[in-house]
Design a protein around this motif. Structure first.
Motif, PDB file in Angstrom:
ATOM      1  N   ALA A  24      12.330  11.989  12.894  1.00 54.39           N
ATOM      2  CA  ALA A  24      11.364  11.752  11.818  1.00 54.39           C
ATOM      3  C   ALA A  24      12.112  11.244  10.598  1.00 54.39           C
ATOM      4  O   ALA A  24      13.264  11.593  10.377  1.00 54.39           O
ATOM      5  CB  ALA A  24      10.626  13.043  11.491  1.00 54.39           C
ATOM      6  N   ARG A  25      11.424  10.420   9.830  1.00 52.70           N
ATOM      7  CA  ARG A  25      12.001   9.971   8.573  1.00 52.70           C
ATOM      8  C   ARG A  25      10.896   9.951   7.531  1.00 52.70           C
ATOM      9  O   ARG A  25       9.722   9.771   7.860  1.00 52.70           O
ATOM     10  CB  ARG A  25      12.647   8.607   8.707  1.00 52.70           C
ATOM     11  CG  ARG A  25      11.711   7.506   9.069  1.00 52.70           C
ATOM     12  CD  ARG A  25      12.495   6.197   9.280  1.00 52.70           C
ATOM     13  NE  ARG A  25      11.600   5.177   9.763  1.00 52.70           N
ATOM     14  CZ  ARG A  25      11.151   4.182   9.022  1.00 52.70           C
ATOM     15  NH1 ARG A  25      11.540   4.045   7.780  1.00 52.70           N
ATOM     16  NH2 ARG A  25      10.328   3.293   9.530  1.00 52.70           N
ATOM     17  N   PRO A  26      11.248  10.159   6.272  1.00 47.49           N
ATOM     18  CA  PRO A  26      10.235  10.152   5.213  1.00 47.49           C
ATOM     19  C   PRO A  26       9.516   8.812   5.167  1.00 47.49           C
ATOM     20  O   PRO A  26      10.119   7.755   5.400  1.00 47.49           O
ATOM     21  CB  PRO A  26      11.049  10.379   3.940  1.00 47.49           C
ATOM     22  CG  PRO A  26      12.346  10.944   4.389  1.00 47.49           C
ATOM     23  CD  PRO A  26      12.578  10.433   5.773  1.00 47.49           C
ATOM     24  N   ALA A  27       8.232   8.849   4.889  1.00 40.69           N
ATOM     25  CA  ALA A  27       7.431   7.633   4.888  1.00 40.69           C
ATOM     26  C   ALA A  27       7.683   6.769   3.660  1.00 40.69           C
ATOM     27  O   ALA A  27       7.409   5.592   3.673  1.00 40.69           O
ATOM     28  CB  ALA A  27       5.950   7.998   4.954  1.00 40.69           C
ATOM     29  N   GLY A  28       8.179   7.316   2.613  1.00 37.39           N
ATOM     30  CA  GLY A  28       8.334   6.565   1.377  1.00 37.39           C
ATOM     31  C   GLY A  28       7.134   6.808   0.483  1.00 37.39           C
ATOM     32  O   GLY A  28       6.031   7.121   0.952  1.00 37.39           O
TER      33      GLY A  28
ATOM     34  N   ARG B 230       3.826   4.520   0.991  1.00 38.55           N
ATOM     35  CA  ARG B 230       3.029   4.881   2.169  1.00 38.55           C
ATOM     36  C   ARG B 230       2.348   6.231   1.993  1.00 38.55           C
ATOM     37  O   ARG B 230       1.221   6.422   2.412  1.00 38.55           O
ATOM     38  CB  ARG B 230       3.893   4.900   3.417  1.00 38.55           C
ATOM     39  CG  ARG B 230       4.231   3.530   3.900  1.00 38.55           C
ATOM     40  CD  ARG B 230       4.933   3.587   5.224  1.00 38.55           C
ATOM     41  NE  ARG B 230       5.272   2.253   5.657  1.00 38.55           N
ATOM     42  CZ  ARG B 230       5.698   1.977   6.861  1.00 38.55           C
ATOM     43  NH1 ARG B 230       5.867   2.928   7.738  1.00 38.55           N
ATOM     44  NH2 ARG B 230       5.981   0.737   7.182  1.00 38.55           N
ATOM     45  N   ALA B 231       3.030   7.168   1.372  1.00 39.36           N
ATOM     46  CA  ALA B 231       2.436   8.487   1.131  1.00 39.36           C
ATOM     47  C   ALA B 231       1.247   8.367   0.181  1.00 39.36           C
ATOM     48  O   ALA B 231       0.205   8.993   0.398  1.00 39.36           O
ATOM     49  CB  ALA B 231       3.477   9.443   0.572  1.00 39.36           C
ATOM     50  N   ARG B 232       1.392   7.541  -0.862  1.00 39.12           N
ATOM     51  CA  ARG B 232       0.268   7.333  -1.784  1.00 39.12           C
ATOM     52  C   ARG B 232      -0.910   6.666  -1.099  1.00 39.12           C
ATOM     53  O   ARG B 232      -2.054   7.036  -1.312  1.00 39.12           O
ATOM     54  CB  ARG B 232       0.716   6.474  -2.968  1.00 39.12           C
ATOM     55  CG  ARG B 232       1.487   7.229  -3.990  1.00 39.12           C
ATOM     56  CD  ARG B 232       1.771   6.354  -5.188  1.00 39.12           C
ATOM     57  NE  ARG B 232       2.487   7.117  -6.184  1.00 39.12           N
ATOM     58  CZ  ARG B 232       3.213   6.583  -7.136  1.00 39.12           C
ATOM     59  NH1 ARG B 232       3.331   5.274  -7.225  1.00 39.12           N
ATOM     60  NH2 ARG B 232       3.833   7.353  -8.009  1.00 39.12           N
ATOM     61  N   ARG B 233      -0.636   5.670  -0.267  1.00 43.23           N
ATOM     62  CA  ARG B 233      -1.720   4.972   0.444  1.00 43.23           C
ATOM     63  C   ARG B 233      -2.428   5.932   1.395  1.00 43.23           C
ATOM     64  O   ARG B 233      -3.659   5.928   1.492  1.00 43.23           O
ATOM     65  CB  ARG B 233      -1.164   3.768   1.208  1.00 43.23           C
ATOM     66  CG  ARG B 233      -2.198   2.952   1.951  1.00 43.23           C
ATOM     67  CD  ARG B 233      -3.110   2.193   1.045  1.00 43.23           C
ATOM     68  NE  ARG B 233      -4.053   1.398   1.843  1.00 43.23           N
ATOM     69  CZ  ARG B 233      -5.112   0.807   1.362  1.00 43.23           C
ATOM     70  NH1 ARG B 233      -5.386   0.878   0.078  1.00 43.23           N
ATOM     71  NH2 ARG B 233      -5.905   0.128   2.133  1.00 43.23           N
ATOM     72  N   ALA B 234      -1.680   6.777   2.085  1.00 41.76           N
ATOM     73  CA  ALA B 234      -2.283   7.754   3.004  1.00 41.76           C
ATOM     74  C   ALA B 234      -3.163   8.742   2.236  1.00 41.76           C
ATOM     75  O   ALA B 234      -4.271   9.066   2.670  1.00 41.76           O
ATOM     76  CB  ALA B 234      -1.203   8.495   3.782  1.00 41.76           C
TER      77      ALA B 234
END
Length: 121
Positions: free
Chosen positions: A17-21, A24-28
């Motif tokens: 796993a790697r952090p989405a950034g 991407r976290a804001r968009r989700a």
């Protein structure tokens, strides 16, 4: 981060796993907020009214509007939510899409009637 998981059948597999950034976290989080608003509108209207949010008057907001119009086309009304819209000039393209009349319906041999043009509100 990497690790190994074991299933209920005893087999192991690797997980990476790697952090989405942040973007991407804001968009989700934004898409989750929109989905909750949409469900609330459906609940209050008995499914008769659709919901679309435009995050801005630029490319991303217009894309969201077009996707929303396609999915909400069969409803009796539409809430176009501009809360939190970061601005920009009111998009002529957005106004054209919202004002486009439904000229007809396509009746496929199987399935539901489809509005024409497909982007008509």
């Amino acid at each position: 981060a990497a690790g190994t998981q074991r299933g209920s059948d005893g087999r192991e597999w690797s997980v990476r796993a790697r952090p989405a950034g942040l973007a991407r976290a804001r968009r989700a989080a934004y898409l989750d907020w929109v989905a909750c608003n949409c469900e609330r509108v459906y609940e209050l209207s008995g499914g008769a009214v659709g919901y679309v949010h435009m995050s801005d008057m630029e490319e991303t907001g217009f894309e969201d509007l077009c996707r929303g119009l396609l999915s909400e086309a069969g409803r009796n009304g539409l809430v176009v939510d501009l809360r939190g819209n970061v601005g920009g000039a009111v998009s002529d393209l957005a106004l054209q899409r919202l004002a486009a009349p439904r000229l007809g319906c396509g009746l496929p041999p199987r399935g539901a009637a489809e509005p024409w043009p497909g982007h008509a509100a």
